[in-house]
Motif scaffolding. Structure first.
Motif, short mmCIF file in Angstrom:
data_model
loop_
_atom_site.label_atom_id
_atom_site.label_comp_id
_atom_site.label_asym_id
_atom_site.label_seq_id
_atom_site.Cartn_x
_atom_site.Cartn_y
_atom_site.Cartn_z
N GLY A 174 140.76 19.97 -88.05
CA GLY A 174 140.91 21.42 -87.87
C GLY A 174 141.92 21.96 -88.86
N ASP A 175 143.15 21.46 -88.78
CA ASP A 175 144.21 21.74 -89.77
C ASP A 175 144.32 23.21 -90.15
OD1 ASP A 175 144.84 19.00 -89.83
OD2 ASP A 175 143.33 18.62 -91.36
N GLY A 176 144.27 24.07 -89.15
CA GLY A 176 144.41 25.49 -89.42
C GLY A 176 143.26 26.10 -90.17
N GLY A 177 142.15 25.39 -90.26
CA GLY A 177 140.96 25.92 -90.94
C GLY A 177 140.98 25.79 -92.45
N LYS A 178 141.96 25.06 -93.02
CA LYS A 178 142.07 25.04 -94.49
C LYS A 178 140.87 24.36 -95.14
CE LYS A 178 144.81 20.80 -95.09
NZ LYS A 178 146.07 20.25 -95.65
N TRP A 179 140.29 23.34 -94.48
CA TRP A 179 139.13 22.65 -95.07
C TRP A 179 137.88 23.51 -94.94
CZ3 TRP A 179 141.23 18.97 -97.68
CH2 TRP A 179 142.35 18.28 -97.19
N ARG A 180 137.69 24.10 -93.76
CA ARG A 180 136.53 24.96 -93.56
C ARG A 180 136.57 26.15 -94.50
NH1 ARG A 180 136.94 26.92 -87.87
NH2 ARG A 180 135.32 28.32 -88.65
N ASP A 181 137.75 26.68 -94.76
CA ASP A 181 137.88 27.82 -95.68
C ASP A 181 137.22 27.53 -97.01
OD1 ASP A 181 139.29 29.40 -93.92
OD2 ASP A 181 141.26 29.01 -94.81
N MET A 182 137.36 26.31 -97.49
CA MET A 182 136.84 25.98 -98.80
C MET A 182 135.32 26.15 -98.85
SD MET A 182 139.28 25.23 -100.95
CE MET A 182 140.15 26.59 -100.17
N HIS A 183 134.62 25.67 -97.84
CA HIS A 183 133.16 25.73 -97.89
C HIS A 183 132.62 27.05 -97.35
CE1 HIS A 183 129.37 23.69 -98.65
NE2 HIS A 183 128.90 24.33 -97.58
N GLU A 184 133.33 27.65 -96.42
CA GLU A 184 132.86 28.91 -95.84
C GLU A 184 133.28 30.12 -96.66
OE1 GLU A 184 134.20 28.98 -91.78
OE2 GLU A 184 133.36 27.00 -91.36
N PHE A 185 134.07 29.90 -97.71
CA PHE A 185 134.53 30.95 -98.62
C PHE A 185 135.36 32.00 -97.87
CE2 PHE A 185 132.21 28.75 -101.57
CZ PHE A 185 131.94 29.40 -102.75
N THR A 186 136.22 31.49 -97.00
CA THR A 186 137.11 32.38 -96.24
C THR A 186 138.57 32.16 -96.62
OG1 THR A 186 137.08 30.74 -94.45
CG2 THR A 186 135.54 32.59 -94.28
N TRP A 187 138.80 31.48 -97.74
CA TRP A 187 140.18 31.22 -98.12
C TRP A 187 140.92 32.50 -98.46
CZ3 TRP A 187 136.16 29.25 -101.43
CH2 TRP A 187 135.94 30.00 -102.57
N THR A 212 127.33 29.65 -89.18
CA THR A 212 128.29 30.19 -90.14
C THR A 212 129.62 29.45 -90.11
OG1 THR A 212 129.25 31.82 -88.60
CG2 THR A 212 127.25 32.46 -89.80
N LYS A 213 129.78 28.52 -89.17
CA LYS A 213 131.06 27.81 -89.02
C LYS A 213 130.82 26.31 -89.01
CE LYS A 213 133.63 31.41 -86.56
NZ LYS A 213 132.67 32.47 -86.81
N SER A 214 131.50 25.60 -89.88
CA SER A 214 131.30 24.16 -90.01
C SER A 214 132.16 23.41 -88.99
CB SER A 214 131.63 23.70 -91.44
OG SER A 214 132.91 24.18 -91.85
N VAL A 215 131.77 23.54 -87.73
CA VAL A 215 132.50 22.93 -86.62
C VAL A 215 131.54 22.08 -85.79
CG1 VAL A 215 133.85 23.34 -84.53
CG2 VAL A 215 134.14 24.85 -86.51
N PHE A 216 131.90 20.80 -85.60
CA PHE A 216 131.12 19.91 -84.77
C PHE A 216 131.82 19.70 -83.43
CE2 PHE A 216 129.55 17.96 -88.88
CZ PHE A 216 128.24 18.39 -88.72
N ALA A 217 131.03 19.62 -82.37
CA ALA A 217 131.56 19.16 -81.09
C ALA A 217 131.85 17.67 -81.20
CB ALA A 217 130.54 19.44 -79.98
N GLN A 218 132.59 17.15 -80.22
CA GLN A 218 132.99 15.74 -80.28
C GLN A 218 131.80 14.79 -80.28
OE1 GLN A 218 136.29 15.40 -80.63
NE2 GLN A 218 136.20 13.19 -80.98
N ASN A 219 130.70 15.20 -79.66
CA ASN A 219 129.52 14.33 -79.64
C ASN A 219 128.61 14.53 -80.86
OD1 ASN A 219 128.49 16.83 -79.04
ND2 ASN A 219 127.25 16.17 -77.29
N GLU A 220 129.11 15.25 -81.87
CA GLU A 220 128.34 15.49 -83.10
C GLU A 220 129.06 14.98 -84.35
OE1 GLU A 220 126.18 19.73 -81.86
OE2 GLU A 220 128.24 19.76 -82.66
N ILE A 221 130.17 14.28 -84.15
CA ILE A 221 131.06 13.98 -85.29
C ILE A 221 130.50 12.93 -86.24
CG2 ILE A 221 133.13 14.66 -84.04
CD1 ILE A 221 133.68 11.70 -83.50
#
Length: 589
Positions: free
Chosen positions: A86-99, A438-447
C-alpha cells in the motif's frame, strides 16, 4: 570475485544538493567518512563517488528510476496486494498516473539524480584542480557522468540544476530539456577524443568509455525530438530534424552512425543465450557496453532488486533468501508475446549439471543439491527458470528448522502457496482482475495474480538483497534495437527488419529445445516494431521513452485512464518548488 574497481574510495566528499537548493551561496560539502578530507585533492575518490551514485540505488533498485520508467507503462505494474504494497499509494500512483509533486518516488528520484549531478560536478572540479597523469581521462569521464545524470533528470522532470563547478560564486542555472538536449549532445561529442577505448587505460564496461559515449549519443539523438516537443498532443514528433552537427544529416542518421560504430567495432557480439546478459558474474558479458558493476565485497553489496521484486515470498533460491511478491507485467504486455512464446527471450528452463531440467509444470520431483550458494558450505542453491513466468509455480519448501525440504540428498520440489494467504496456490495469472478496474488493488485472496519477470538471475550470495549481477545501461542488443528504429523512421524497413532479425535469430533456446534459434520476421510495421523493442529490452528501464516515442504513453490501459501530454513529465518536487528556484512543470499545481 570481481576485481573491476579501479580506484578505492577512502573519503567521499560531495556537494550537498539540499543545501544548494536552500540558498544561492556556495555548494556545501558533506563528508561521508569519519575522517575529514577535501574532495578537491582526491580526484580518484571524487570520480568514484560520482560512479557510485549509478549503483547505489539510482539505477539498480525497482523503487528508483526503474519505477518511473517501467511502472508507468504498458509493460509493468506494482499493485497493492492485500496487506502489502500500500505504502501510501506511491506505487499505484505510478501506474494509475495519479502522482503528485509530493509522491515519495517522484521526490526520491529527484534527490538521487541531482545527487549524481553534484557528485559529478565535484569530480570535475577535483580533476581540474590537480595535475596527474589521468587528468584528461578522469575529466572526460566526470563530464560524461554529469551529462548522463543531467539527461536522465531532463528526461523525467524536464528541468535540471547546474552550477559552474569552477566558480564558487556562480549562480544556479535551471536547464530545460527542449534547449539543453542540443548542448548535451555537443558536449558529449566533444568528450569522445578524451574518453578511452574500452579495455584500454584499465577501463571496462563499468566505466564511461568512448563506446559508452557512442551509445549515449545514439540514445540522445533517438529521443531528441521528444525533448524538443514534449507536449505534442498528437505525438507527431519530428524524428528527422537536422542533426546538431551541421552537415551530419538528420537525428536518425546520427543514431545509425553511432550504433553502427558499435555494431561494426568487433568489440561486442550478441549472446546466443539471451539471459547471460543478466546472470551472476556477467562481468565478461559480450554485449555489455556500459553497465553498473556490482560486487558484494565492495563498498556496497550490489542489489538484487530487479530479480527480487517479482518473486513471491515463498520462492526461495536458498534457505536464506526469498522473493517479495510485488511487481508483475500487465496483461497487455503478456498478450504482445502471443505467437512468440518460443522466442528465446520469453522463457528459459534451468538445467542442473546432472542433466535434470526444472520444468515448473508439476512433473518435477527433486533437483540436485550439488550447487552451493557461494561463500557457504551448507546452503544448497535452487535455480528458478528465467524470463516471463506464468501459471502454477513449483519449488522448494522451507521447513520450520530453517532449511529447504530435501529428498535424500536432493532438493524436493513441491507445489507452492502464497506466504500471506497460505491456502492460495501460487498461480501467476497473466490477467489482472481488480474489483475496481481503475484501481490496482487486490484483495488478500487475489495476491497471486500477474505474470512475473525472472529476467535477472537471483544471486543468493551474501543476503536477500545482495547481488553480483552487473546491471546493463547500454548493451549490444539495445544498440541493434535503436538502429532498427532509426532505419524504420527513415523509411528503410528492410534494414530495420534485418537488425530485428539478428536479435531474433541470434538468440537460441536451451538444449531442451535443441538450441532452436528464434524465428525471423517476414514483415514489419510500427506496431510490430514497438513489440520488438519490448521483447529485447523489457525490465531494462527503457519502456517509458519507447512508449512516448510511439504515442502509447497517454493511452488507457489496465488500471490506467487515458492521460494528458503533461504527464509525459513528472512534477518538480514541492519541497524544491518551495525554495522558489524552479517553476513547476505544466499541468501540475
Amino acid at each position: 570475485m570481481k576485481t573491476k574497481t579501479f580506484f578505492s574510495i577512502k573519503i567521499l566528499t560531495i556537494f550537498s544538493f539540499i543545501f544548494l537548493l536552500n540558498s544561492c551561496t556556495d555548494l556545501d560539502e558533506v563528508l561521508l567518512d569519519e575522517k575529514p578530507g577535501n574532495s578537491v585533492s582526491d580526484p580518484a575518490g571524487s570520480l568514484a563517488a560520482a560512479y557510485d551514485r549509478l549503483g547505489d540505488g539510482t539505477f539498480t533498485d525497482h523503487g528508483a528510476v526503474f519505477s518511473m520508467q517501467e511502472y508507468t507503462t504498458d509493460e509493468a505494474i506494482l499493485p497493492t496486494r492485500g496487506s502489502d504494497w500500500g505504502d501510501g499509494g506511491k506505487w499505484r500512483d505510478m501506474h494509475e498516473f495519479t502522482w503528485s509533486s509530493s509522491n515519495a518516488i517522484v521526490v526520491g528520484n529527484w534527490n538521487l539524480l541531482t545527487s549524481g549531478i553534484t557528485r559529478s560536478l565535484t569530480a570535475i572540479s577535483s580533476a581540474e584542480a590537480n595535475t596527474f597523469p589521468e587528468k584528461a581521462l578522469f575529466l572526460a569521464e566526470a563530464k560524461a557522468l554529469l551529462a548522463y545524470y543531467t539527461y536522465t533528470t531532463l528526461d523525467l522532470y524536464g528541468q535540471a540544476p547546474y552550477r559552474d563547478p569552477m566558480d564558487a560564486k556562480a549562480p544556479l542555472q535551471i536547464l530545460k530539456a527542449d534547449t539543453q538536449i542540443d548542448k548535451l549532445i555537443s558536449d558529449v561529442e566533444a568528450l569522445l577524443p578524451d574518453l578511452a577505448d574500452i579495455g584500454t587505460q584499465r577501463t571496462h564496461h563499468g566505466r564511461f568509455t568512448k563506446q559508452a559515449g557512442y551509445a549515449f549519443l545514439a540514445t540522445m539523438y533517438l529521443n531528441r525530438a521528444v525533448f524538443k516537443d514534449r507536449y505534442n498532443a498528437a505525438s507527431g514528433f519530428n524524428f528527422n530534424e537536422a542533426a546538431v552537427t551541421g552537415s551530419a544529416g538528420t537525428d536518425m542518421d546520427r543514431v545509425i552512425y553511432y550504433t553502427s560504430l558499435l555494431i561494426d567495432s568487433g568489440k561486442y557480439s550478441l549472446e546466443s543465450d539471451y539471459f547471460k546478459n543478466f546472470a551472476r558474474n556477467n562481468e565478461n558479458g559480450k554485449e555489455l557496453i556500459f553497465a553498473i558493476s556490482q560486487k558484494i565485497d565492495y563498498i556496497r553489496n550490489g542489489s538484487n532488486s530487479f530479480a527480487y521484486v517479482s518473486m513471491e515470498r515463498n520462492q526461495r533460491t536458498s534457505a536464506a533468501n526469498r522473493g517479495t511478491n510485488a511487481a508483475c507485467i500487465t496483461p497487455e504486455f503478456y498478450a504482445s508475446w502471443n505467437g512468440n512464446h518460443d522466442d528465446p527471450r520469453f522463457e528459459q528452463h534451468y538445467q542442473y549439471a546432472d542433466g535434470t531440467w526444472f520444468m515448473n509444470d508439476g512433473t518435477d520431483v527433486s533437483v540436485p543439491a550439488t550447487d552451493i550458494v557461494p561463500k557457504s558450505t551448507n546452503l544448497p542453491w535452487f535455480h528458478f527458470n528465467r524470463g516471463i513466468q506464468a501459471g502454477l509455480q513449483y519449488g522448494p519448501l522451507l521447513l520450520p528448522s530453517g532449511s529447504l525440504e530435501m529428498v535424500g540428498n536432493r532438493i524436493k520440489v513441491s507445489p507452492l502457496f502464497m506466504e500471506k494467504k497460505t491456502t492460495l496456490r501460487m498461480d501467476f495469472t497473466p490477467s489482472l482482475t481488480f474489483a475496481d478496474p481503475t484501481k490496482s488493488v487486490f484483495a488478500q485472496n487475489e495476491i497471486n495474480q500477474g505474470a512475473r519477470v525472472f529476467k535477472y538471475e537471483f544471486d543468493p550470495e551474501g543476503g536477500n538483497g545482495n547481488s553480483n549481477v552487473d546491471i546493463p545501461l547500454f548493451r549490444l542488443g539495445g544498440i541493434y534495437a535503436m538502429r532498427a528504429e532509426a532505419y524504420f523512421r527513415k523509411g528503410s524497413v528492410g534494414p530495420a527488419m534485418d537488425d530485428l532479425n539478428k536479435l531474433r535469430t541470434g538468440r537460441k533456446r536451451e538444449s531442451l529445445y535443441a538450441n532452436a534459434p528464434g524465428k525471423a520476421l517476414t514483415s514489419l510495421d510500427s506496431e510490430q516494431l514497438y513489440k520488438e523493442l519490448g521483447f529485447e529490452l523489457y525490465w531494462e528501464l527503457q519502456r517509458r521513452p519507447q512508449s512516448i516515442r510511439f504515442g502509447k504513453f497517454d493511452l488507457a490501459g489496465t488500471a490506467k485512464a487515458a492521460s494528458q501530454p503533461f504527464r509525459r513529465l513528472f512534477p518538480i518536487p514541492q519541497t524544491v518548488i518551495d525554495q522558489k528556484l524552479f517553476k513547476q512543470n505544466q499541468g501540475y499545481n
